[in-house]
Design a protein around this motif. Sequence first.
Motif, mmCIF file in Angstrom:
data_model
loop_
_atom_site.group_PDB
_atom_site.id
_atom_site.type_symbol
_atom_site.label_atom_id
_atom_site.label_comp_id
_atom_site.label_asym_id
_atom_site.label_seq_id
_atom_site.Cartn_x
_atom_site.Cartn_y
_atom_site.Cartn_z
ATOM 1 N N VAL A 7 0.946 -1.173 0.073
ATOM 2 C CA VAL A 7 -0.007 0.160 -0.083
ATOM 3 C C VAL A 7 0.812 1.257 0.150
ATOM 4 N N GLN A 8 0.685 2.121 -0.908
ATOM 5 C CA GLN A 8 1.325 3.490 -1.052
ATOM 6 C C GLN A 8 0.386 4.552 -0.552
ATOM 7 N N ILE A 9 0.512 5.248 0.538
ATOM 8 C CA ILE A 9 -0.247 6.250 1.058
ATOM 9 C C ILE A 9 0.294 7.557 0.970
ATOM 10 N N LYS A 10 -0.647 8.423 0.791
ATOM 11 C CA LYS A 10 -0.570 9.970 0.289
ATOM 12 C C LYS A 10 -1.581 10.442 1.609
ATOM 13 N N TYR A 11 -0.835 10.908 2.427
ATOM 14 C CA TYR A 11 -1.578 11.515 3.604
ATOM 15 C C TYR A 11 -1.901 13.216 3.260
ATOM 16 N N ALA A 12 -3.171 13.569 3.631
ATOM 17 C CA ALA A 12 -3.439 15.099 3.783
ATOM 18 C C ALA A 12 -4.614 15.223 4.647
ATOM 19 N N THR A 13 -5.189 16.356 4.667
ATOM 20 C CA THR A 13 -6.637 16.257 5.320
ATOM 21 C C THR A 13 -7.703 15.941 4.077
ATOM 22 N N THR A 14 -8.533 15.294 4.643
ATOM 23 C CA THR A 14 -9.878 14.690 3.891
ATOM 24 C C THR A 14 -10.272 15.772 2.892
ATOM 25 N N SER A 15 -10.503 16.950 3.184
ATOM 26 C CA SER A 15 -10.888 18.123 2.049
ATOM 27 C C SER A 15 -9.891 18.364 1.099
ATOM 28 N N GLN A 16 -8.804 18.390 1.516
ATOM 29 C CA GLN A 16 -7.599 18.560 0.542
ATOM 30 C C GLN A 16 -7.384 17.374 -0.450
ATOM 31 N N LEU A 17 -7.602 16.216 0.051
ATOM 32 C CA LEU A 17 -7.296 15.143 -0.874
ATOM 33 C C LEU A 17 -8.726 14.948 -1.808
ATOM 34 N N ALA A 18 -9.814 15.443 -1.358
ATOM 35 C CA ALA A 18 -10.966 15.378 -2.072
ATOM 36 C C ALA A 18 -10.794 16.389 -3.031
ATOM 37 N N PRO A 29 -3.843 8.873 -9.757
ATOM 38 C CA PRO A 29 -3.005 7.800 -9.628
ATOM 39 C C PRO A 29 -3.481 6.960 -8.438
ATOM 40 N N ALA A 30 -4.466 7.465 -7.701
ATOM 41 C CA ALA A 30 -4.952 6.683 -6.859
ATOM 42 C C ALA A 30 -6.049 5.669 -6.843
ATOM 43 N N ASP A 31 -6.214 4.514 -6.192
ATOM 44 C CA ASP A 31 -7.042 3.588 -6.475
ATOM 45 C C ASP A 31 -8.040 3.633 -5.199
ATOM 46 N N LEU A 32 -7.687 4.151 -4.128
ATOM 47 C CA LEU A 32 -8.760 4.157 -3.168
ATOM 48 C C LEU A 32 -8.716 5.535 -2.400
ATOM 49 N N PHE A 33 -9.986 6.017 -1.870
ATOM 50 C CA PHE A 33 -9.964 7.219 -0.992
ATOM 51 C C PHE A 33 -10.528 7.068 0.157
ATOM 52 N N PHE A 34 -9.660 7.265 1.300
ATOM 53 C CA PHE A 34 -10.095 6.904 2.672
ATOM 54 C C PHE A 34 -10.428 8.157 3.427
ATOM 55 N N ALA A 35 -11.492 8.645 3.641
ATOM 56 C CA ALA A 35 -11.811 9.930 4.121
ATOM 57 C C ALA A 35 -12.508 9.702 5.513
ATOM 58 N N GLN A 36 -12.280 10.659 6.222
ATOM 59 C CA GLN A 36 -12.558 10.952 7.634
ATOM 60 C C GLN A 36 -14.265 11.406 7.922
ATOM 61 N N ASP A 37 -14.733 11.663 6.686
ATOM 62 C CA ASP A 37 -16.117 11.919 6.822
ATOM 63 C C ASP A 37 -16.878 11.666 5.739
ATOM 64 N N ALA A 38 -18.166 11.406 5.546
ATOM 65 C CA ALA A 38 -18.994 11.102 4.335
ATOM 66 C C ALA A 38 -19.220 12.202 3.526
ATOM 67 N N GLY A 39 -19.143 13.357 3.835
ATOM 68 C CA GLY A 39 -19.208 14.600 2.867
ATOM 69 C C GLY A 39 -18.190 14.477 1.625
ATOM 70 N N ALA A 40 -16.685 14.333 2.140
ATOM 71 C CA ALA A 40 -15.911 14.299 1.077
ATOM 72 C C ALA A 40 -16.027 13.137 0.342
ATOM 73 N N ASP A 269 -21.850 18.980 0.495
ATOM 74 C CA ASP A 269 -21.754 20.171 -0.149
ATOM 75 C C ASP A 269 -20.692 21.211 0.814
ATOM 76 N N LEU A 270 -19.313 20.628 1.075
ATOM 77 C CA LEU A 270 -18.431 21.220 1.750
ATOM 78 C C LEU A 270 -17.925 22.493 1.526
ATOM 79 N N GLN A 271 -18.033 22.916 0.003
ATOM 80 C CA GLN A 271 -17.605 24.427 -0.444
ATOM 81 C C GLN A 271 -18.643 25.528 0.264
ATOM 82 N N ASN A 272 -19.940 25.031 0.309
ATOM 83 C CA ASN A 272 -20.956 26.125 0.905
ATOM 84 C C ASN A 272 -20.862 26.285 2.469
ATOM 85 N N THR A 273 -20.464 24.933 2.958
ATOM 86 C CA THR A 273 -19.875 25.094 4.592
ATOM 87 C C THR A 273 -18.843 25.981 4.846
#
Length: 283
Positions: A7-18, A29-40, A269-273
Motif C-alpha cells: 500500500v502506498q499512502i498519500k496523507y493530507a486532510t480529507t478535504s484537501q485530498l477530495a 494515480p489513486a485507487d482508493l480514497f479513505f476519508a474521515q467523513d461522508a461529505g468528502a 456540500d463542503l464548499q458552501n459550508t
Amino acid sequence: NNTGVEVQIKYATTSQLALTILEEKDHSPADLFFAQDAGALGLLSDNNLNAKISDNLLNKINSKFVSSNSDWIGITGRARTIDYNINLVNESDLPRTIWDLLDSKWKGKVGWAPTNGSFQAFVTALRLVEGEDKAFEWLIRMKNNEAQVYSKNTPIVAALGREEISLGLVNNYYLHRFLVDDPNFPVAHHYTNDIGSMINIAGISVLKSSKQHVLSEYFINYLLSEQSQLYFANKTFEYPLVRGIEVQGSQKPLNELNSPDIDLSKLEDLQNTIALLDKAEVL
C-alpha cells in the motif's frame, strides 16, 4: 499490513485530498480514497468519480452507513459529543441541544475547532437539518458568546483537562485516548438530543479511474474483517460498523444515542459550508 498488498499512502486532510482528486479526475494515480467523513466521499460521488462497490461488501453494514449510490462504504462510526470537565459542570446544567450553548453562562467556556473536518461536516449537517439561516445564526451567536478556538479536537480535550474551558465540541474517540494514559482524567462525554450528537463515518471509495478494482475491494474487505473492526474499536476508539461486532469499553452503543437521522450521502456540500464559516468570520 496483514493483507499482503503493498500500500502506498498519500496523507493530507480529507478535504484537501477530495479536492485533489476532483482536479485529477480520470487521471488520479489513486485507487482508493479513505476519508474521515461522508461529505468528502459524497463530493466525489456527486462528480461521478467513484466506482460501484460490490453488494457483498455493502451488505456487511447498516445501509445508513453506505452511499445511496452504492459507491462508498463506512468503515467506522464516529459520534459528535460535547465533552465536559466533571469538576466544572454539574450534569444537571449540561446543554440539552446545541442552542443551549448560546446561554450567557457558557460565555468563553466552550471550545470548538472551525477548521477541523469533522466540525465542518457537523455544520454541513446543521445546514441540511435546520437551514442556512439558522446555521449562520448559530455560528454568529457562538462566536459572540466567545467560543474558544482550537486547531483540532485533541487540544480541546487537553484544554478541558486543564480547566481552561468547561465544554468542548469534539468526536467521541479523542477522550478515550486521554483516558488510556490517565484513567482519572476529569472529562466525560455528553450527548445532546439533536444534531450535536450526529453520527458520521470514516469511509472509503474505489475511484472509477482505478485499474485495481478487485484488489481495492480485497483491501476494503480486510478493513471490514472482525480483526480490523476490533482494532478500530480497541485502539482508535471508533465505532465498529460491521453487524455483530460490539462497541468496546465504556462507550455508549450507537443505537442508544439520540441522533437525528441524516442521509450521510447528502453531506457533500463542503464548499458552501466553508463559505458560511467564512461569512461568519470563524475561520
